[in-house]
Design an enzyme around this catalytic site. Structure first.
Site, PDB file in Angstrom:
ATOM      1  CB  ILE A 185      -0.794  -0.199   1.028  1.00 36.59           C
ATOM      2  CG1 ILE A 185      -1.980  -1.455   1.209  1.00 36.59           C
ATOM      3  CG2 ILE A 185      -2.089   1.455   1.779  1.00 36.59           C
ATOM      4  CD1 ILE A 185      -2.957  -1.125   2.127  1.00 36.59           C
ATOM      5  N   GLY A 271       0.160  -1.947   7.691  1.00 36.00           N
ATOM      6  CA  GLY A 271      -0.144  -3.470   7.480  1.00 36.00           C
ATOM      7  C   GLY A 271      -2.174  -3.379   8.042  1.00 36.00           C
ATOM      8  CG  LEU A 319      -2.761 -11.028  -1.622  1.00 40.52           C
ATOM      9  CD1 LEU A 319      -1.512 -12.633  -1.901  1.00 40.52           C
ATOM     10  CD2 LEU A 319      -2.315 -10.626  -2.055  1.00 40.52           C
ATOM     11  CB  ALA A 320      -8.680  -9.460  -4.195  1.00 38.01           C
ATOM     12  CG  HIS A 444      10.450 -11.522 -32.240  1.00 34.49           C
ATOM     13  ND1 HIS A 444      11.182 -11.497 -31.563  1.00 34.49           N
ATOM     14  CD2 HIS A 444      10.851 -10.333 -33.381  1.00 34.49           C
ATOM     15  CE1 HIS A 444      12.109  -9.856 -31.501  1.00 34.49           C
ATOM     16  NE2 HIS A 444      11.918  -9.945 -32.407  1.00 34.49           N
TER      17      HIS A 444
END
Ligand code: NAD
Length: 463
Positions: A185, A271, A319-320, A444
């Site tokens: 964050i 946090g 984490l979502a 490429h």
């Protein structure tokens, strides 16, 4: 469902973040009678309303401004009088959030998930109170997420002392922004305001930034952010603060010296902690760890087998996408299917410029685990596409395990790292070998050739 007539619902999901709403939809797809209770007016939880989505919207707007400013002339594009309008950026962000939030509501309608509004509190192990109404369910999924942690001497007012929530809705760009905590964050929101002209100072307690990332990646990110004129004080301790109308003065101890930083706005990003306030866990006899995470077994069951918990409210990476995967797994388990989450292939992404993305073991973790590894690195400065898009900073690191030849980790800092990492995620999920990546024909010129070349380098390094 057996005994459903005894209960209002087969499943009551508490919380509508990416854990809860995905679990509710999956439950409905499995033919269960599902309700989802949310205390906020808006569905989507932290991720959609005050987290992932609004921050990525602001990161995009600020990067658009910053990249035009930096490289338009080099590209042969003449821009004069370039300015930005923070209120338009904020409005765009709010519109994106609204569209996505409305999307969840219409999915709920389509799949007949009942939406309940209010705070749910357990009365006993089969009943919750929702704003004075008793609701019963055969199964519960607690997905109440997390909240920002504050420092005792810096309570959030969301104007001068802000959490990520306040930082996503500032009405003007602060002249001086001090960020406490150089985690995900901290560095993402520091990037937003630095690009828009804030003088950003980041104070971090540890000697490195983004501590969960591979050491080489974290070092490179620090160098890059410093080049972007963010100032870092590592190994620094914030000891106190004086807050008045003019701003905030922080007392910081750094390398045995007492420093003082003046800020118009201080972002505290140290946090997040699990959010279980008012949930009445004690009434249902549900236990938590000393850090406040709900205790669950390998199948996300609390002490009561019909009460599950997923996402930030249980221990693990906040984490979502992890929460969503757990939501699907639990909804399947409740429906009697077998389900599990593969934690070895959960990616981590930081949306700075360049982006950072990783999956699997870091080099340090692999060595600490006693694994015999081989490592390859490829730099974007040698990649044709990276040159063409003018984005040559960073590298891809591939880590394999010698005996099996299998990929065990991939770490990227560079353009589109958040998208490139998917190759590593799929490879880890499929238990693929480094050889498989090295020998798959990559188009490429693409950035993904850097992934292939890192794999080739790893093989050349002497497996
Ligand atoms: P974090 O744990 O990532 O970082 C917090 C940082 O603050 C750490 O580096 C820590 O050492 C430091 N710190 C702690 N106390 C301090 C103090 N007193 N003084 C100075 N530094 C201090 O936490 P976060 O950045 O607040 O993010 C919270 C959670 O949200 C994380 O789990 C993160 O993964 C998640 N998140 C993820 C994303 C993403 O996936 N892109 C984005 C935002 C948040």
């Amino acid at each position: 469902m057996n005994n459903l007539n005894k209960f209002d619902f087969d499943v009551l999901v508490i919380g509508s973040g990416p854990g809860g709403y995905i679990a509710a939809l999956q439950g409905a797809k499995n033919g269960l009678k599902v309700a989802c209770v949310e205390k906020m007016d808006s569905l989507g939880g932290t991720c959609l309303n005050v987290g992932c989505i609004p921050s990525k919207a602001l990161l995009h707007s600020s990067e658009t401004y910053s990249s035009i400013k930096k490289s338009s002339a080099e590209e042969g594009v003449n821009v004069t009088g370039l300015t930005f309008d923070l209120s338009t950026m904020m409005k765009r962000k709010n519109d994106i959030v609204l569209t996505l939030v409305n999307g969840i509501a219409s999915h709920f309608k389509k799949l007949s998930v009942e939406r309940l509004t209010g705070s749910a509190a357990f009365l006993d192990k089969n009943t919750v109170d929702i704003s004075g109404k008793k609701v019963t369910a055969k199964n519960f999924i607690i997905a109440t997420g997390s909240e920002p942690m504050s420092l005792p001497f810096l309570p959030f007012d969301e104007k001068q002392v802000v959490s990520s929530t306040g930082a996503l809705s500032l009405t003007s760009v602060p002249k001086r922004l001090v960020v406490i905590g150089a985690g995900v964050i901290g560095v993402e929101l520091a990037s937003v305001y630095s690009r828009l002209g804030s003088k950003v100072t980041i104070v971090e307690m540890l000697e490195s930034i983004t501590p969960t990332m591979d050491v080489a990646v974290s070092r490179q990110l620090l160098q890059t952010l410093k080049k972007q004129e963010m100032e870092f004080f590592l190994g620094a301790k914030v000891k106190g603060a004086v807050i008045n109308k003019k701003g905030v003065t922080l007392a910081v101890e750094h390398e045995s010296k007492d420093l003082s930083f003046d800020a118009d706005v201080v972002l505290v990003a140290v946090g997040r902690r699990p959010y279980t306030k008012g949930l009445g866990l004690e009434s249902a006899g549900i236990t938590v760890t000393p850090k406040g995470f709900i205790t669950v077994d390998n199948n996300f069951r609390t002490v009561h087998p019909h009460i599950y918990a997923i996402g930030d409210v249980i221990d693990g990476p906040m984490l979502a996408h992890r929460a969503s995967h757990e939501g699907v797994a639990v909804a399947d388990l409740i429906a009697g299917k077998s389900a599990s989450v593969n934690y070895t292939s959960i990616p981590n992404v930081i949306y700075t410029h360049p982006e950072v993305a990783s999956v699997g073991f870091t080099e340090t973790e692999a060595r600490a685990a006693g694994l015999n590894i081989f490592v390859g690195t490829s730099f974007f400065r040698a990649n044709g596409r990276a040159r063409c898009i003018g984005d040559i900073e960073g590298f891809v690191k591939v880590i394999g395990e010698k005996q099996s030849g299998r990929l065990i980790g991939m770490h990227i800092i560079g353009p589109e790292a958040s998208e490139l990492i998917t190759e590593g995620i799929v490879a880890l999920d499929l238990k693929a070998k480094v050889h498989d990546i090295a020998h798959a024909c990559h188009a490429h010129p693409t950035l993904s050739e850097a992934v292939m070349e890192a794999a080739q380098q790893a093989l050349d390094s002497g497996i």
